[in-house]
Design an enzyme around this catalytic site. Sequence first.
Site, mmCIF file in Angstrom:
data_model
loop_
_atom_site.group_PDB
_atom_site.id
_atom_site.type_symbol
_atom_site.label_atom_id
_atom_site.label_comp_id
_atom_site.label_asym_id
_atom_site.label_seq_id
_atom_site.Cartn_x
_atom_site.Cartn_y
_atom_site.Cartn_z
ATOM 1 N N GLU A 186 3.934 12.939 -10.365
ATOM 2 C CA GLU A 186 5.231 12.406 -10.786
ATOM 3 C C GLU A 186 4.995 10.944 -11.115
ATOM 4 O OE1 GLU A 186 7.736 14.289 -11.201
ATOM 5 O OE2 GLU A 186 7.136 16.068 -10.091
ATOM 6 N N LYS A 228 -0.002 9.464 2.617
ATOM 7 C CA LYS A 228 -0.526 8.095 2.439
ATOM 8 C C LYS A 228 0.602 7.309 1.777
ATOM 9 C CE LYS A 228 -2.080 5.094 0.359
ATOM 10 N NZ LYS A 228 -1.366 3.783 0.299
ATOM 11 N N CYS A 266 11.872 5.482 -11.084
ATOM 12 C CA CYS A 266 10.977 6.016 -12.110
ATOM 13 C C CYS A 266 11.730 6.416 -13.368
ATOM 14 C CB CYS A 266 10.207 7.197 -11.550
ATOM 15 S SG CYS A 266 11.277 8.421 -10.773
ATOM 16 N N GLU A 316 6.372 0.181 -18.878
ATOM 17 C CA GLU A 316 7.253 0.292 -17.712
ATOM 18 C C GLU A 316 7.227 -1.031 -16.951
ATOM 19 O OE1 GLU A 316 6.063 2.803 -14.415
ATOM 20 O OE2 GLU A 316 8.091 3.631 -14.343
HETATM 21 P P1 NAD Z 1 1.059 3.012 -7.559
HETATM 22 O O1 NAD Z 1 0.512 4.047 -8.451
HETATM 23 O O2 NAD Z 1 0.466 1.667 -7.578
HETATM 24 O O3 NAD Z 1 0.985 3.487 -6.033
HETATM 25 C C1 NAD Z 1 1.520 4.712 -5.618
HETATM 26 C C2 NAD Z 1 0.753 5.186 -4.415
HETATM 27 O O4 NAD Z 1 -0.575 5.459 -4.812
HETATM 28 C C3 NAD Z 1 0.664 4.167 -3.283
HETATM 29 O O5 NAD Z 1 0.736 4.835 -2.043
HETATM 30 C C4 NAD Z 1 -0.713 3.570 -3.481
HETATM 31 O O6 NAD Z 1 -1.254 3.051 -2.293
HETATM 32 C C5 NAD Z 1 -1.483 4.785 -3.947
HETATM 33 N N1 NAD Z 1 -2.692 4.471 -4.710
HETATM 34 C C6 NAD Z 1 -2.989 3.352 -5.431
HETATM 35 N N2 NAD Z 1 -4.222 3.447 -5.968
HETATM 36 C C7 NAD Z 1 -4.722 4.640 -5.591
HETATM 37 C C8 NAD Z 1 -5.937 5.318 -5.853
HETATM 38 N N3 NAD Z 1 -6.906 4.791 -6.607
HETATM 39 N N4 NAD Z 1 -6.109 6.554 -5.313
HETATM 40 C C9 NAD Z 1 -5.138 7.122 -4.580
HETATM 41 N N5 NAD Z 1 -3.959 6.526 -4.291
HETATM 42 C C10 NAD Z 1 -3.752 5.295 -4.795
HETATM 43 O O7 NAD Z 1 2.611 2.996 -7.858
HETATM 44 P P2 NAD Z 1 3.688 2.048 -7.206
HETATM 45 O O8 NAD Z 1 3.551 0.735 -7.874
HETATM 46 O O9 NAD Z 1 3.612 2.140 -5.729
HETATM 47 O O10 NAD Z 1 5.030 2.795 -7.629
HETATM 48 C C11 NAD Z 1 5.640 2.551 -8.837
HETATM 49 C C12 NAD Z 1 5.284 3.629 -9.828
HETATM 50 O O11 NAD Z 1 5.657 4.902 -9.325
HETATM 51 C C13 NAD Z 1 6.039 3.479 -11.123
HETATM 52 O O12 NAD Z 1 5.176 3.699 -12.190
HETATM 53 C C14 NAD Z 1 7.087 4.565 -11.048
HETATM 54 O O13 NAD Z 1 7.573 5.013 -12.276
HETATM 55 C C15 NAD Z 1 6.373 5.621 -10.314
HETATM 56 N N6 NAD Z 1 7.318 6.571 -9.684
HETATM 57 C C16 NAD Z 1 7.453 7.809 -10.244
HETATM 58 C C17 NAD Z 1 8.362 8.716 -9.702
HETATM 59 C C18 NAD Z 1 8.539 10.088 -10.306
HETATM 60 O O14 NAD Z 1 9.103 10.953 -9.643
HETATM 61 N N7 NAD Z 1 8.085 10.317 -11.524
HETATM 62 C C19 NAD Z 1 9.125 8.352 -8.594
HETATM 63 C C20 NAD Z 1 8.955 7.084 -8.058
HETATM 64 C C21 NAD Z 1 8.027 6.198 -8.618
#
Ligand code: NAD
Length: 527
Positions: free
Chosen positions: A296, A221, A330, A430
């Site tokens: 992650e 997804k 991240c 963040e």
């Molecule tokens: P997000 O959590 O908003 O979305 C991530 C994914 O989760 C998307 O595909 C989104 O559609 C999905 N999602 C959203 N709500 C959901 C729910 N209720 N149930 C299931 N899936 C859902 O994050 P983002 O804004 O897309 O990405 C940025 C974040 O990701 C930052 O916090 C960043 O630090 C983190 N990140 C972490 C790593 C790591 O390896 N630790 C790597 C990259 C990004």
Amino acid sequence: MAPYGPRRRPGPHRSGQTPIRTNSGSDMPQDDTHLELCPAARDYLGRRRYGPLIDGVETGAGSTDLIETFNPSTGDSLGHIVAGTAEDIDAAVRAARTAFEGPWSEWSPYQRQAMLMRLYDHIDQNYEELAQIESTDMGMPITRTRGTKDFILRTIQFFASQALNIKGETLQNGLAGNVASMTVKAPVGVIGGIIPWNGPLGSQWWVLGAVLATGCTVVLKPAEDACLSILRTVEMLHEAGLPNGVVNVVTGRGSVAGDALARHPGVDRIAFTGSTVTGRKIIEASAVNIKKLQLELGGKSPDIIFADADLDKAVPGAALAVFNNSGQICYAGTRVLVERSIAKEFAERVAAFVKTLRIGYGMDENANLGPVISEAQIARVMSYIEIGGKEGAKLVCGGSRLGGDFANGYFVEPTVFSEVSNDMTIAREEIFGPVMSIIPFDSAEEAIRIGNSTEYGLGGAVWTSNISAAMKVVNGIHTGVMWVNFYGQVDPLVGFGGTKMSGYGAKGTSAHLDTYLYTKSVYINII
Ligand code: NAD
């Protein structure tokens, strides 16, 4: 090099042809470093409607619930993705389950490795198309997207090697009689892979590689804002001969498709990369059938600069640790802890370095920095910049949204605040944008204390010429990854992960594979 991007010059486009047009037809700035899309990327981006890929087939042709997707460099529409439903997730999970229980389950480790090696070749040969799709869809500068090729190929190579490295143990036992005992490793089943928008072309491989090496199957997804490079990659996997149903993708909203995937009783494990807020929701949703989880999550990583550091390296290194990918990494080193005696000089030198960075469109071959992903993200970043000023941080450079040629895109200047204290909002939360907070410190102990004063535990670095000081910090900071005298490079052989509220579960190393396997204890009564 002109700072802040496109040099408007008369004369021919780099390719000697007209400036490139986006699909909506508006011109990119006339600049001789803007690439024309290659024919394959142009064809793909010309489709303008993208549906889920389930069991090897694109679905959703009749769907009227669509999400518009934009080129963050220009704000132009790239078309629509289908907003996948819980029914789409169900169909994809069923396809993945059927594939998991079908002939794929009988593939030998050598066959899975050979498949991964075929994918390596196919991705290698078609990488430019993928890079251009990614740079157009998420705005990552094309040189950086091209630079990710090595990482992706190495990751596939790593997982190909791991396909032959799955092993249990022969164990002693104290049972009466002639009982042999051992453990065997078996694939956990159907994986739900939930991917963020900040580099999907690369990050999907942490899931795909492990799935294919272990014999699991997956439903991906991707994020609403940037999913085209994932959809095209999965098409390529099928072109290279991957059986249908092994890898499926459902586009759509996190709150609908993502949530349905996290809840689905037919999914055995979730590999989630995204924000800590969503991570918490996934934990709750996954409780339905006690799914295994890999999370992650976010970070607020400390980058610690001692006065004896080589500033010629530390200044650009720390700056790019924040500003690369416009801060959307991240483990970005956004809290820059600088020994007080050099804090002023450091801030000035970072500001001077920032002026040498060129901001540009994703497809600008000379751009160092691109846009952030969306209008919503730019609003978020700008609100943090405002809060930083209000709470008393000193703005050293940047702080504005860019206008002019950039007005329709989502560009923020690289922004540096000095005299930040660790309790300010910009040091605690963040931002996921190009905002650096410089926090002074007086001793290694204080740097470690400040470094650890965060709910996150993802990355961090220390810059010093004193190896004892470096190791004291490395040992004292509670994060999943630390760099010394550089920042942000990752190799799957070494891996990385998070601790505290940055999540759990390794990326890379054999520990990563282990979480796609379960252990079965076997007792054999030899009669
Ligand atoms: P997000 O959590 O908003 O979305 C991530 C994914 O989760 C998307 O595909 C989104 O559609 C999905 N999602 C959203 N709500 C959901 C729910 N209720 N149930 C299931 N899936 C859902 O994050 P983002 O804004 O897309 O990405 C940025 C974040 O990701 C930052 O916090 C960043 O630090 C983190 N990140 C972490 C790593 C790591 O390896 N630790 C790597 C990259 C990004």
